[in-house]
Design a protein around this motif. Structure first.
Motif, mmCIF file in Angstrom:
data_model
loop_
_atom_site.group_PDB
_atom_site.id
_atom_site.type_symbol
_atom_site.label_atom_id
_atom_site.label_comp_id
_atom_site.label_asym_id
_atom_site.label_seq_id
_atom_site.Cartn_x
_atom_site.Cartn_y
_atom_site.Cartn_z
ATOM 1 N N VAL A 321 0.840 -1.212 0.000
ATOM 2 C CA VAL A 321 0.000 0.000 0.000
ATOM 3 C C VAL A 321 0.870 1.257 0.000
ATOM 4 C CG1 VAL A 321 -2.014 -1.100 1.043
ATOM 5 C CG2 VAL A 321 -0.314 -0.009 2.535
ATOM 6 N N GLN A 328 -4.192 2.488 -1.179
ATOM 7 C CA GLN A 328 -4.289 2.793 0.243
ATOM 8 C C GLN A 328 -5.427 3.778 0.513
ATOM 9 O OE1 GLN A 328 -1.344 3.957 4.005
ATOM 10 N NE2 GLN A 328 -0.591 4.223 1.932
ATOM 11 N N LEU A 460 -4.593 0.829 8.813
ATOM 12 C CA LEU A 460 -4.923 1.837 7.792
ATOM 13 C C LEU A 460 -6.019 2.781 8.273
ATOM 14 C CD1 LEU A 460 -4.668 0.073 4.327
ATOM 15 C CD2 LEU A 460 -2.958 1.236 5.678
#
Length: 500
Positions: A321, A328, A460
């Motif tokens: 990512v 992402q 994330l």
């Protein structure tokens, strides 16, 4: 006179040469006796080395793909004196592992694992010992909450500790290997009943030993020992490895000792507790398969495999990512839409997060983490028009399945669309088998899936991961993984920028 002088000067070399010639003559005379059987095709072997000169020892999996183009999905190679049948592509691998599961169920006697486990444990044992130990291990894992809400709560709790650790770097670069701590701790919770502080000396010692063992298992010198174990006296890598393994065993024995001291049948907190209780329960049986060596070997198997695979996959996921920031951002937007503010993503949320789920699956497909783990024919086997004698090593190439062009539109590209339909919904793919298939498939598959989703989504949700200052996405290296027992990414740094 010159020849006599040479022999006196190099007695060890002469002895080695004589030994190799002797074994080569036995091997090739045996090959001629078996010529009446129709083995799969393959390149002509040379004396002593077989086909080793044609292999890239560091990336055997890629070498196998090249052979498949010439000889088809089922072919024979010679690793030194040993015949090996290789299966490539989804159709051949699935056929063997699903439709011929009993014929291909055994493990071959790989010298280094024979030295380490002596036929015990979960992964490299065979026969009744393997069946009993595997069945017990799977039942114990379920009882300890693997794949259930209980272990999900422990994973989310561990995510909090991992985030604290990442925040301590305050946006400065840190090594991708820092992501190993959380998945490793989940494994240790199951094995030993407790998590470790990330600075605990025992935890750090285990992390270091696991890393060193995995690196040594990928060493070309160790492969040479496996090909020619009778030359082990002159080699050193396997001796270093065995010393590292013994250091891990010392820690495992301490936990077994503690478990024996306060075992409670009504409150088995760990896999170690369950093994010790089972051993005591079976004490009076004529054949107690849960003897000390098997206890230690089973825990050792899970210490190594249960930490390395998920931890390394998480490293790759963060690296990928970073490499593809648009992916992402898309994951983070999906998290924002699905997960309530102030909450963490749950495993149930993956059903409403098809893109995140697709990315995780594509990471596992793209990295081909564990290229293959050898099998062995348990009986004389007729497979796809060929005869494979009992005891033949068989390599089902998982890399060839995960990169099979017949099942993946862009097999050598990182492409989450492999797992999405035209409407953006997640699609299961039959050729997705990073955990293998059949009766030898990965014991911890359900735990690994839960860990990867919860850790990846949580990270994330909290951070945006970027290359260190002075580097761009183009500088991130995906093409030359570090070959250990698994395929690791090259050591690289990342920066975690906190999200609002």
């Amino acid at each position: 006179m010159a020849l006599l002088t040479l022999c006196l000067s190099y007695p060890i070399s002469i002895c080695l040469l004589c030994m190799l010639i002797f074994f080569a003559s036995l091997y090739f005379s045996a090959s001629r006796r078996e010529s009446a059987f129709k083995l799969p095709p393959g390149p002509t072997p040379l004396p002593i080395i077989g086909n080793l000169h044609l292999l890239d020892i560091k990336r055997q999996d890629k070498s196998l793909l090249k052979f498949a183009k010439k000889y088809g999905p089922v072919f024979t190679l010679h690793f030194g004196f040993q015949k090996v049948v290789v299966l490539t592509g989804y159709e051949a691998v699935k056929d063997a592992l699903v439709n011929f599961t009993e014929e291909f169920v055994d493990r071959p006697p790989i010298p280094i694992f024979e030295e380490i486990q002596h036929g015990n444990g979960v992964f490299f044992s065979t026969g009744d010992l393997w069946r009993t130990t595997r069945r017990f291990t799977m039942a114990s894992m379920r009882n300890l909450g693997m794949g259930k809400k209980l272990i999900e709560e422990r994973i989310i709790e561990e995510l909090g500790f991992l985030i604290e650790d990442i925040e301590s770097f305050k946006g400065e670069p840190f090594n991708l290997r820092n992501f190993n701590t959380a998945p490793t701790n989940i494994t240790f919770v199951i094995l030993f009943g407790e998590r470790f502080d990330y600075k605990d000396p025992t935890f750090l010692a285990l992390l270091k030993l696991i890393d060193e063992v995995m690196c040594l298992l990928g060493s070309p010198f160790l492969h040479f020992f496996n090909f020619y174990p009778f030359l082990g006296f002159f080699l050193n890598t396997h001796k270093i490895l065995l010393k590292k393994i013994e250091d891990v065993r010392v820690i495992i024995r301490d936990y077994i000792k503690m478990s024996r001291q306060d075992i409670n049948a009504n409150s088995l907190r760990s896999y170690t507790d369950a093994l010790v209780f089972k051993q005591q329960e079976d004490t009076n049986k004529k054949e107690n398969l849960f003897h000390n060596d098997n206890l230690i070997a089973s825990i050792l198997d899970l210490v190594m495999a249960g930490t390395e695979t998920t931890a390394t996959t998480l490293q790759w996921a963060i690296l990928l990512v970073m490499k593809y920031p648009e992916i992402q951002k898309k994951i983070q937007e999906e998290i924002r839409q699905v997960v309530k503010p102030g909450s963490w993503a749950t495993y149930e949320d993956r059903k409403n997060m098809p893109y995140t789920n697709a990315v995780i699956h594509e990471v596992q497909r793209f990295i081909t983490l564990l290229p293959h783990v050898p099998r062995c024919t348990s009986v004389d086997t007729h497979f796809r028009g060929y005869f494979i004698p009992k005891g033949t090593m068989v390599i089902p190439s998982l890399t060839s399945v995960l990169l099979d062009p017949a099942h993946w539109e862009t097999p050598h590209e990182f492409n989450p669309s492999h797992f999405l339909d035209l409407d953006g919904k997640f699609v299961k793919k039959e050729a997705f088998m990073p955990y293998s298939l059949g009766r030898r498939n990965c014991i911890g598959e359900s735990l690994a899936k839960m860990e990867l989703f919860l850790f990846f989504a949580g990270l994330l949700q909290k951070f945006t991961f970027q290359p260190p200052p002075g580097l761009t996405e183009l500088d991130l290296d995906l093409n030359v993984p570090k070959t250990t027992f698994t395929l690791r990414p090259q050591p690289q740094l990342t920066c975690a920028v906190a999200r609002e």
